[in-house]
Design a protein around this motif. Structure first.
Motif, PDB file in Angstrom:
ATOM      1  N   ASN A  29     -13.070  32.147 -22.642  1.00 34.44           N
ATOM      2  CA  ASN A  29     -12.504  33.062 -21.653  1.00 34.44           C
ATOM      3  C   ASN A  29     -11.685  32.329 -20.600  1.00 34.44           C
ATOM      4  OD1 ASN A  29     -13.755  35.630 -22.579  1.00 34.44           O
ATOM      5  ND2 ASN A  29     -15.641  34.519 -22.136  1.00 34.44           N
ATOM      6  N   VAL A  30     -10.985  31.301 -21.027  1.00 34.19           N
ATOM      7  CA  VAL A  30     -10.108  30.563 -20.112  1.00 34.19           C
ATOM      8  C   VAL A  30      -8.687  31.092 -20.260  1.00 34.19           C
ATOM      9  CG1 VAL A  30      -9.162  28.313 -19.521  1.00 34.19           C
ATOM     10  CG2 VAL A  30     -11.552  28.504 -20.229  1.00 34.19           C
ATOM     11  N   PRO A  31      -8.107  31.693 -19.223  1.00 30.29           N
ATOM     12  CA  PRO A  31      -6.764  32.265 -19.336  1.00 30.29           C
ATOM     13  C   PRO A  31      -5.691  31.192 -19.367  1.00 30.29           C
ATOM     14  CG  PRO A  31      -7.575  32.485 -17.101  1.00 30.29           C
ATOM     15  CD  PRO A  31      -8.709  31.928 -17.899  1.00 30.29           C
ATOM     16  N   GLY A  32      -4.531  31.548 -19.902  1.00 27.62           N
ATOM     17  CA  GLY A  32      -3.357  30.681 -19.852  1.00 27.62           C
ATOM     18  C   GLY A  32      -3.421  29.482 -20.773  1.00 27.62           C
ATOM     19  N   GLN A  33      -4.171  29.565 -21.872  1.00 27.45           N
ATOM     20  CA  GLN A  33      -4.281  28.415 -22.766  1.00 27.45           C
ATOM     21  C   GLN A  33      -3.066  28.267 -23.684  1.00 27.45           C
ATOM     22  OE1 GLN A  33      -8.229  27.728 -24.658  1.00 27.45           O
ATOM     23  NE2 GLN A  33      -8.850  29.561 -23.564  1.00 27.45           N
ATOM     24  N   TRP A  34      -2.280  29.312 -23.827  1.00 29.86           N
ATOM     25  CA  TRP A  34      -1.066  29.236 -24.645  1.00 29.86           C
ATOM     26  C   TRP A  34      -0.012  30.127 -24.017  1.00 29.86           C
ATOM     27  CZ3 TRP A  34       0.299  33.755 -27.545  1.00 29.86           C
ATOM     28  CH2 TRP A  34      -0.689  34.749 -27.595  1.00 29.86           C
ATOM     29  N   GLY A  35       1.177  30.161 -24.629  1.00 29.61           N
ATOM     30  CA  GLY A  35       2.316  30.820 -23.999  1.00 29.61           C
ATOM     31  C   GLY A  35       2.340  32.326 -24.128  1.00 29.61           C
ATOM     32  N   THR A  36       3.064  32.835 -25.139  1.00 34.19           N
ATOM     33  CA  THR A  36       3.263  34.272 -25.250  1.00 34.19           C
ATOM     34  C   THR A  36       3.752  34.645 -26.635  1.00 34.19           C
ATOM     35  OG1 THR A  36       4.381  36.182 -24.219  1.00 34.19           O
ATOM     36  CG2 THR A  36       5.670  34.176 -24.464  1.00 34.19           C
ATOM     37  N   ILE A  37       3.673  35.931 -26.939  1.00 36.50           N
ATOM     38  CA  ILE A  37       4.412  36.522 -28.059  1.00 36.50           C
ATOM     39  C   ILE A  37       5.668  37.120 -27.456  1.00 36.50           C
ATOM     40  CG2 ILE A  37       4.401  38.278 -29.864  1.00 36.50           C
ATOM     41  CD1 ILE A  37       1.346  37.982 -29.958  1.00 36.50           C
ATOM     42  N   TRP A  38       6.808  36.517 -27.793  1.00 38.57           N
ATOM     43  CA  TRP A  38       8.064  36.837 -27.116  1.00 38.57           C
ATOM     44  C   TRP A  38       8.973  37.605 -28.066  1.00 38.57           C
ATOM     45  CZ3 TRP A  38      11.486  32.439 -24.623  1.00 38.57           C
ATOM     46  CH2 TRP A  38      12.558  33.028 -23.925  1.00 38.57           C
ATOM     47  N   LEU A  39       9.176  38.889 -27.764  1.00 37.43           N
ATOM     48  CA  LEU A  39      10.085  39.732 -28.529  1.00 37.43           C
ATOM     49  C   LEU A  39      11.414  39.733 -27.798  1.00 37.43           C
ATOM     50  CD1 LEU A  39       7.565  42.672 -29.140  1.00 37.43           C
ATOM     51  CD2 LEU A  39       7.884  40.594 -30.500  1.00 37.43           C
ATOM     52  N   GLU A  46      -5.135  33.832 -30.347  1.00 33.87           N
ATOM     53  CA  GLU A  46      -5.865  33.140 -29.290  1.00 33.87           C
ATOM     54  C   GLU A  46      -5.529  31.649 -29.323  1.00 33.87           C
ATOM     55  OE1 GLU A  46     -10.117  33.116 -29.874  1.00 33.87           O
ATOM     56  OE2 GLU A  46      -9.868  33.353 -32.041  1.00 33.87           O
ATOM     57  N   SER A  47      -6.200  30.878 -28.482  1.00 31.84           N
ATOM     58  CA  SER A  47      -5.978  29.439 -28.395  1.00 31.84           C
ATOM     59  C   SER A  47      -6.600  28.713 -29.584  1.00 31.84           C
ATOM     60  CB  SER A  47      -6.577  28.926 -27.081  1.00 31.84           C
ATOM     61  OG  SER A  47      -6.735  27.532 -27.087  1.00 31.84           O
ATOM     62  N   ASP A  48      -6.216  27.447 -29.747  1.00 27.84           N
ATOM     63  CA  ASP A  48      -6.837  26.621 -30.786  1.00 27.84           C
ATOM     64  C   ASP A  48      -8.068  25.892 -30.269  1.00 27.84           C
ATOM     65  OD1 ASP A  48      -5.538  24.801 -29.132  1.00 27.84           O
ATOM     66  OD2 ASP A  48      -4.714  23.600 -30.759  1.00 27.84           O
ATOM     67  N   ARG A  49      -8.464  26.144 -29.026  1.00 27.28           N
ATOM     68  CA  ARG A  49      -9.715  25.570 -28.504  1.00 27.28           C
ATOM     69  C   ARG A  49     -10.849  26.530 -28.851  1.00 27.28           C
ATOM     70  NH1 ARG A  49      -9.067  21.368 -24.836  1.00 27.28           N
ATOM     71  NH2 ARG A  49     -11.270  21.070 -25.322  1.00 27.28           N
ATOM     72  N   LEU A  50     -11.708  26.132 -29.767  1.00 29.78           N
ATOM     73  CA  LEU A  50     -12.732  27.018 -30.292  1.00 29.78           C
ATOM     74  C   LEU A  50     -14.086  26.873 -29.616  1.00 29.78           C
ATOM     75  CD1 LEU A  50     -11.928  26.641 -34.111  1.00 29.78           C
ATOM     76  CD2 LEU A  50     -10.948  28.232 -32.452  1.00 29.78           C
ATOM     77  N   GLU A  51     -14.213  25.912 -28.689  1.00 26.43           N
ATOM     78  CA  GLU A  51     -15.487  25.715 -28.027  1.00 26.43           C
ATOM     79  C   GLU A  51     -15.828  26.931 -27.148  1.00 26.43           C
ATOM     80  OE1 GLU A  51     -13.154  21.796 -27.417  1.00 26.43           O
ATOM     81  OE2 GLU A  51     -12.720  23.902 -27.826  1.00 26.43           O
ATOM     82  N   PRO A  52     -17.112  27.290 -27.053  1.00 27.05           N
ATOM     83  CA  PRO A  52     -17.502  28.423 -26.210  1.00 27.05           C
ATOM     84  C   PRO A  52     -17.008  28.315 -24.774  1.00 27.05           C
ATOM     85  CG  PRO A  52     -19.338  27.758 -27.599  1.00 27.05           C
ATOM     86  CD  PRO A  52     -18.266  26.727 -27.795  1.00 27.05           C
ATOM     87  N   GLY A  53     -16.910  27.094 -24.263  1.00 28.30           N
ATOM     88  CA  GLY A  53     -16.439  26.922 -22.892  1.00 28.30           C
ATOM     89  C   GLY A  53     -15.001  27.350 -22.673  1.00 28.30           C
ATOM     90  N   PHE A  54     -14.251  27.510 -23.760  1.00 30.82           N
ATOM     91  CA  PHE A  54     -12.857  27.934 -23.642  1.00 30.82           C
ATOM     92  C   PHE A  54     -12.661  29.387 -24.090  1.00 30.82           C
ATOM     93  CE2 PHE A  54     -12.459  23.393 -23.528  1.00 30.82           C
ATOM     94  CZ  PHE A  54     -11.349  23.160 -22.734  1.00 30.82           C
TER      95      PHE A  54
END
Length: 521
Positions: A263-273, A253-261
């Motif tokens: 369920n915010v989509p698109g906070q980081w990129g991807t796991i790219w295989l 998940e994202s490194d933003r741990l606040e409750p407001g974040f």
């Protein structure tokens, strides 16, 4: 003229009187301040990473203009908290004026070093904002949990540039790079002792294996992610959890741990295989709030899947949950939840097997055009150039495909008749409400052909599926769901003998990743 002089004299008198008047009179506060909250929780932060800025509102409900003799942190100048009172930064403030029936804002933030406290991987740090002293003193508590973490990030060079990874070269010979770094051998085993915080893209190099143990927590900064390179491998060894804390799952998940974040989509990129990565296995993982949960490209040319996904959940992706391009994927007991486009996009052919999976796209952050599940065998490169690949196999058995749209499955075969486009749906529950008969004459959707659609139940109303809470991506089915007992799983392979929660399956089985339960009122 006399009228003008008279007006001028009046204005001059007003200006002179105003310039000579004393400041308005205030009285000292008497301990009757009111606050928007009695405790400011700054939520969890990682060591040496600054918190978000939180606010506290202070109210003067009286009819008197007042001044607050002192506003200060309990630990004074040594406090780890920082304040901003009405635009002034500091830790101690004197004679702050507050008009009758008015309010002021106090902003709070902190940066904490776990090494400043007792031993351990986390520490609760507290202080208080004190208003006035003696019998009139009032306090608002401040609370922050600081966690130790393993930070992984690209190198910054002396000239100020940051380490990058080469992704490829375009037709004109220009390099495409991304901010990132290769993991060292000592960084290839991630445990559950401390969270991991990733800046940029962490890459698994050739012939290297990144192993992530059960219970590990992986946090990505914005525009960060994980790349598995040529002949590299990812092994995520999560296990079944017994509590709501998901103590044995691996969570990305994202490194933003606040409750407001949360369920915010698109906070980081991807796991790219990437093309050439091999034998990637992900078990009991949750991947949330990414741009693309997993991106996998091309098979490794062997008989083994490039990606095997078991008992895992991907949801709240801003673009797609799983995006596979000419991929080779096997997934069991897994959930592909809400996404801005498709929960599952099988692009440019490939080879796929999905057993007892739930694809449910209840995206509500914007208008969604794409279906929950999209299959095609081509890629339009522009300028009239179209790349095609064989869809060798796309088998879905005992799966649910559902969402807010009327039609949640789209099959898009290129006109090239020499390209394979093989797919099969067996004992599946499918949301397909073709109310305008758009697909009635399309041979790809011949639901009477049991060689392609065998015992497929089409539904037009998602309420008959009865998920627990689609707004929270909780896709457990209830006791009156039409998904109960319509599966057929004779001689079940070990991967699907139990559902994603470890509950044994019977035959006939419920379809999807979960057995049905009785919901609490």
């Amino acid at each position: 003229m006399k009228k003008f002089l008279y007006t001028f004299l009046i204005l001059a008198t007003i200006i002179l009187w105003s310039s000579c008047r004393k400041d308005f009179v205030t009285v000292a506060s008497s301990g009757q301040l009111q606050f928007s909250k009695d405790t400011v929780y700054l939520d969890t932060i990682f060591t040496n990473i600054g918190s978000s800025t939180y606010n506290l509102k202070v109210y003067n409900r009286s009819d008197d203009d007042i001044h607050i003799p002192t506003i200060q942190l309990g630990e004074g100048e040594s406090s780890k908290y920082r304040l901003n009172v009405d635009g002034i930064a500091g830790r101690t403030f004197q004679d702050i004026e507050l008009l009758a029936n008015d309010s002021l804002f106090i902003f709070v933030e902190t940066t904490l070093d776990i090494n400043d406290f007792a031993s351990g991987n986390q520490f609760l740090y507290t202080d208080a904002i004190e208003f006035d002293t003696g019998n009139n003193q009032q306090k608002v508590e401040l609370v922050t949990l600081v966690q130790d973490a393993v930070f992984l990030f690209p190198q910054q060079f002396n000239d100020g540039t940051i380490e990058t990874l080469l992704l490829g070269v375009d037709d004109e010979g220009n390099e495409t790079r991304i901010e990132g770094f290769f993991l060292e051998d000592s960084e290839l085993n991630w445990t559950n002792e401390k969270p991991y915080v990733i800046y940029g893209y962490a890459a698994v190099g050739q012939n290297k294996i990144l192993t992530i143990e059960a219970g590990a927590r992986v946090h990505f900064h914005a525009d960060s992610g994980l790349i598995v390179g040529n002949l590299g491998s990812l092994q995520v060894n999560g296990m079944l959890s017994t509590t709501e804390e998901l103590e044995n799952e691996v969570i990305f998940e994202s490194d933003r741990l606040e409750p407001g974040f949360a369920n915010v989509p698109g906070q980081w990129g991807t796991i790219w295989l990437t093309d050439g990565s091999t034998n990637n296995n992900i078990n009991y993982a949750t991947i949330k709030n990414a741009s693309v949960g997993i991106l996998t490209e091309n098979s490794d040319g062997t008989t083994n899947p490039t990606l095997t996904l078991n008992n895992s959940k991907i949801y709240n992706s801003s673009t797609a949950g799983l995006l596979a391009r000419t991929g080779f994927v096997e997934a069991n007991n897994s959930v592909f939840g809400s996404a801005g486009q498709s929960s599952l996009y099988l692009n440019l052919g490939g080879k796929y097997t999905f057993r007892h999976c739930t694809f449910a796209n209840y995206w509500n952050n914007s208008f969604r055009v794409f279906p929950a599940v999209l299959l095609d065998n081509y890629l339009d490169l522009g300028n009239g150039t179209v790349l095609t690949e064989d869809l060798v196999q796309a088998d879905f058995s005992n799966c649910i495909i559902d969402g807010l749209n009327g039609v949640e499955l789209f099959l898009d075969k290129h006109d090239d008749t020499t390209t394979m486009f093989e797919y099969n749906f067996t004992n599946c529950l499918l949301k397909f409400d073709d109310f305008n008969n758009r697909f009635s004459n399309n041979e790809l959707y011949n639901f009477t052909n049991d060689m392609i659609f065998d015992d497929v139940l089409r539904v037009t109303n998602s309420t008959t599926i009865e998920f627990k809470d689609t707004s929270k991506d909780e896709f457990i089915i209830g006791e009156t769901s039409v998904a109960i007992g319509i599966g057929n799983t004779p001689n079940m392979p070990p991967a699907i003998q139990s559902d994603i929660l470890g509950n044994p399956r019977t035959n006939p089985s419920d379809v999807g990743a979960y057995n049905h339960i009785t919901f609490d009122d």
